[in-house]
Scaffold this motif. Structure first.
Motif, PDB file in Angstrom:
ATOM      1  N   PRO A 104     -87.760  37.034   5.126  1.00  0.00           N
ATOM      2  CA  PRO A 104     -88.122  38.360   4.536  1.00  0.00           C
ATOM      3  C   PRO A 104     -89.089  39.305   5.237  1.00  0.00           C
ATOM      4  O   PRO A 104     -89.447  40.486   5.017  1.00  0.00           O
ATOM      5  N   GLU A 105     -89.873  38.540   6.231  1.00  0.00           N
ATOM      6  CA  GLU A 105     -90.759  39.469   7.007  1.00  0.00           C
ATOM      7  C   GLU A 105     -89.950  40.600   7.794  1.00  0.00           C
ATOM      8  O   GLU A 105     -90.689  41.603   8.049  1.00  0.00           O
ATOM      9  N   LEU A 106     -88.631  40.085   7.858  1.00  0.00           N
ATOM     10  CA  LEU A 106     -87.976  41.099   8.682  1.00  0.00           C
ATOM     11  C   LEU A 106     -86.920  42.066   8.028  1.00  0.00           C
ATOM     12  O   LEU A 106     -86.377  42.966   8.473  1.00  0.00           O
ATOM     13  N   THR A 107     -86.488  41.283   6.814  1.00  0.00           N
ATOM     14  CA  THR A 107     -85.595  42.083   5.826  1.00  0.00           C
ATOM     15  C   THR A 107     -86.227  42.870   4.815  1.00  0.00           C
ATOM     16  O   THR A 107     -85.263  43.323   3.996  1.00  0.00           O
ATOM     17  N   THR A 108     -87.392  42.654   4.559  1.00  0.00           N
ATOM     18  CA  THR A 108     -88.029  43.649   3.345  1.00  0.00           C
ATOM     19  C   THR A 108     -89.035  44.279   3.538  1.00  0.00           C
ATOM     20  O   THR A 108     -89.629  44.254   4.961  1.00  0.00           O
TER      21      THR A 108
ATOM     22  N   HIS B   6     -95.663  51.504   5.731  1.00  0.00           N
ATOM     23  CA  HIS B   6     -94.854  52.585   4.796  1.00  0.00           C
ATOM     24  C   HIS B   6     -93.705  52.043   4.491  1.00  0.00           C
ATOM     25  O   HIS B   6     -92.786  52.856   4.315  1.00  0.00           O
ATOM     26  N   GLY B   7     -93.530  50.564   4.038  1.00  0.00           N
ATOM     27  CA  GLY B   7     -92.134  50.068   3.714  1.00  0.00           C
ATOM     28  C   GLY B   7     -91.060  50.140   4.658  1.00  0.00           C
ATOM     29  O   GLY B   7     -89.869  49.835   4.254  1.00  0.00           O
ATOM     30  N   VAL B   8     -91.574  50.090   5.982  1.00  0.00           N
ATOM     31  CA  VAL B   8     -90.313  50.039   7.048  1.00  0.00           C
ATOM     32  C   VAL B   8     -89.620  48.533   6.937  1.00  0.00           C
ATOM     33  O   VAL B   8     -90.252  47.490   6.660  1.00  0.00           O
ATOM     34  N   VAL B   9     -88.513  48.477   6.855  1.00  0.00           N
ATOM     35  CA  VAL B   9     -87.529  47.279   6.910  1.00  0.00           C
ATOM     36  C   VAL B   9     -87.069  47.241   8.227  1.00  0.00           C
ATOM     37  O   VAL B   9     -86.230  47.949   8.787  1.00  0.00           O
ATOM     38  N   TYR B  10     -87.458  46.223   9.047  1.00  0.00           N
ATOM     39  CA  TYR B  10     -87.303  46.178  10.615  1.00  0.00           C
ATOM     40  C   TYR B  10     -85.823  45.841  10.790  1.00  0.00           C
ATOM     41  O   TYR B  10     -85.275  46.449  11.750  1.00  0.00           O
ATOM     42  N   THR B  11     -85.180  45.142  10.171  1.00  0.00           N
ATOM     43  CA  THR B  11     -83.454  44.977  10.534  1.00  0.00           C
ATOM     44  C   THR B  11     -82.930  46.129  10.129  1.00  0.00           C
ATOM     45  O   THR B  11     -81.811  46.478  10.747  1.00  0.00           O
ATOM     46  N   GLU B  12     -83.115  46.994   9.167  1.00  0.00           N
ATOM     47  CA  GLU B  12     -82.595  48.165   8.758  1.00  0.00           C
ATOM     48  C   GLU B  12     -82.928  49.175  10.124  1.00  0.00           C
ATOM     49  O   GLU B  12     -81.928  49.939  10.379  1.00  0.00           O
ATOM     50  N   SER B  13     -84.264  49.305  10.356  1.00  0.00           N
ATOM     51  CA  SER B  13     -84.472  50.413  11.269  1.00  0.00           C
ATOM     52  C   SER B  13     -84.458  50.120  12.856  1.00  0.00           C
ATOM     53  O   SER B  13     -84.317  50.987  13.366  1.00  0.00           O
TER      54      SER B  13
END
Length: 424
Positions: free
Chosen positions: A235-239, A245-252
């Protein structure tokens, strides 16, 4: 540039000057950067725009060297840090926290053993050590739902155990976790772990990458191949990261999620930053890395064969000796050479080993390896001094053992020095 051979990347990778710009990589000795608008700087802090906001997090000199190392390893991104220990610690803390655990090979460098077994333990992260002679089932018994990664070294320091990357990658991936490999001794010149299923590579750039004992440093490289969303385990990378400010690393950031989080969160908060001058010196070392590794390896193999037949030597450990238990793995993963480090047992035990060191002339006694200059050390009383007898045995360290780091001098001079010291 990433399509070029590694010999070309080492010289010209990372930095491509534009018309009228300096031919060699500049040293950007600045802590901060100027912007034309507050909105632009705000976008940097929100991770909406690329660029440098503060040199604790990124710097143009470091960025070029990171790009070079990433291309040499075949990754999607790299991050330089202050030391190899900092690289391993950051790689672990990027995805592990209190109440969780990691699995690591017992034969890894003594300093890393202490980092994992003592310091991580204080942070609430357990390390479960395993050995190559364990079956897959025995290793898997150390893995549970809280295990975050599997860690090993391509060539263990100083045990010289060759890591079976494909075997442990398969085990790690079976349990939906990444394989992290410290590639310090091999460097990407001799082995590129990503090609065998590894997910994250770390380096002590202090060693062969610098190659001249001038600057301490470390690096983390991300393969971009691991699926961090698998099973909802990371979840550290996917939530959302509320500190950004709520960035999701896997998405961005897609394949570069791991290395981006390591930079903008871990490096930001821990501050284990490499200086621009250190990165500049490291780059000079990288430019000759393939040439030096070729000489290190040819000299080391010649030394190993010489010592193997010497009357004053009890045993020799070098993976590419045909008599060595690691020979088949070394041929598979290290066909171009097994680095310049050799372990040798001197007849007569600890006392004879220390006397041998005292009689060396060309070889210097230093707490270092992977230098262009030949050097030697007695690990049991120095780098591994803090370890218990049990851990020393697990690391492959013996009382009569001397670690030789064979340099790039002429082989005749190297052999003469070793022979004279042994006969003394």
């Amino acid at each position: 540039m990433a399509d070029y051979k590694i010999e070309t990347l080492s010289v010209q990778g990372g930095y491509t000057p534009e018309n009228g710009e300096p031919r060699t990589l500049p040293i950007y000795q600045s802590t901060t950067y100027k912007y034309d608008s507050a909105d632009h700087l705000g976008d940097l802090f929100d991770l909406k725009a690329g660029g440098h906001m503060y040199s604790r997090i990124s710097n143009p000199t470091l960025e070029c060297v990171e790009k070079k190392i990433s291309d040499m390893e075949g990754g999607v991104g790299a991050m330089l840090v202050s030391s190899g220990q900092a690289a391993n610690l950051t790689a672990v803390l990027n995805i592990a926290s209190a109440g969780q655990n990691i699995v690591a090979m017992a034969s890894i460098y003594g300093g890393t053993v202490n980092l994992f077994a003592v310091t991580l333990k204080k942070m609430g992260i357990e390390t479960r050590f395993v050995t190559p002679d364990m079956t897959d089932e025995e290793i898997e018994a150390h893995i549970d739902e809280n295990t975050r990664l599997f860690f090993g070294e391509t060539v263990a320091n100083p045990a010289l155990v060759v890591f079976d990357i494909e075997r442990y990658a398969a085990l790690a991936h079976k349990h939906q976790m990444p394989l992290v490999v410290d590639n310090t001794f091999a460097t990407p010149v001799l082995c590129r772990p990503f090609e065998y299923g590894c997910d994250i590579v770390t380096h002590s750039t202090t060693k062969y990458m610098d190659g001249h004992a001038t600057v301490v440093g470390g690096c983390i490289v991300d393969s971009g191949k691991f699926d961090w969303s698998i099973g909802g385990r990371y979840p550290e990378l996917t939530t959302p990261d509320e500190s950004y400010h709520g960035v999701v690393y896997t998405e961005s950031f897609g394949p570069a999620a791991f290395i981006t989080k390591a930079r903008v969160q871990m490096l930001r908060d821990m501050g284990n930053t490499m200086s621009p001058m250190a990165a500049f010196l490291l780059n000079l070392g990288l430019e000759t890395l393939p040439l030096r590794m070729e000489r290190h390896c040819s000299n080391a193999l010649a030394v190993a064969k010489f010592l193997e037949s010497h009357e004053c030597v009890d045993w020799v450990d070098y993976p590419l000796l045909e008599s060595n238990s690691q020979y088949e793995l070394a041929k598979k993963y290290l066909p171009k050479g097994a680095c310049g480090v050799i372990s040798v047992g001197i007849k007569g035990g600890r006392a004879a080993a220390t006397k041998f060191l005292d009689n060396l002339k060309l070889f210097n006694i230093v707490v270092h390896v992977a230098d262009a200059r030949s050097c030697a050390l007695h690990p049991a009383s120095t780098t591994h001094r803090q370890l218990t007898d049990e851990l020393l045995t697990a690391c492959g360290v013996r009382p009569e053992q001397v670690r030789l780091s064979v340099g790039i001098e002429h082989i005749d001079d190297i052999l003469a020095d070793l022979d004279n010291a042994l006969r003394a």
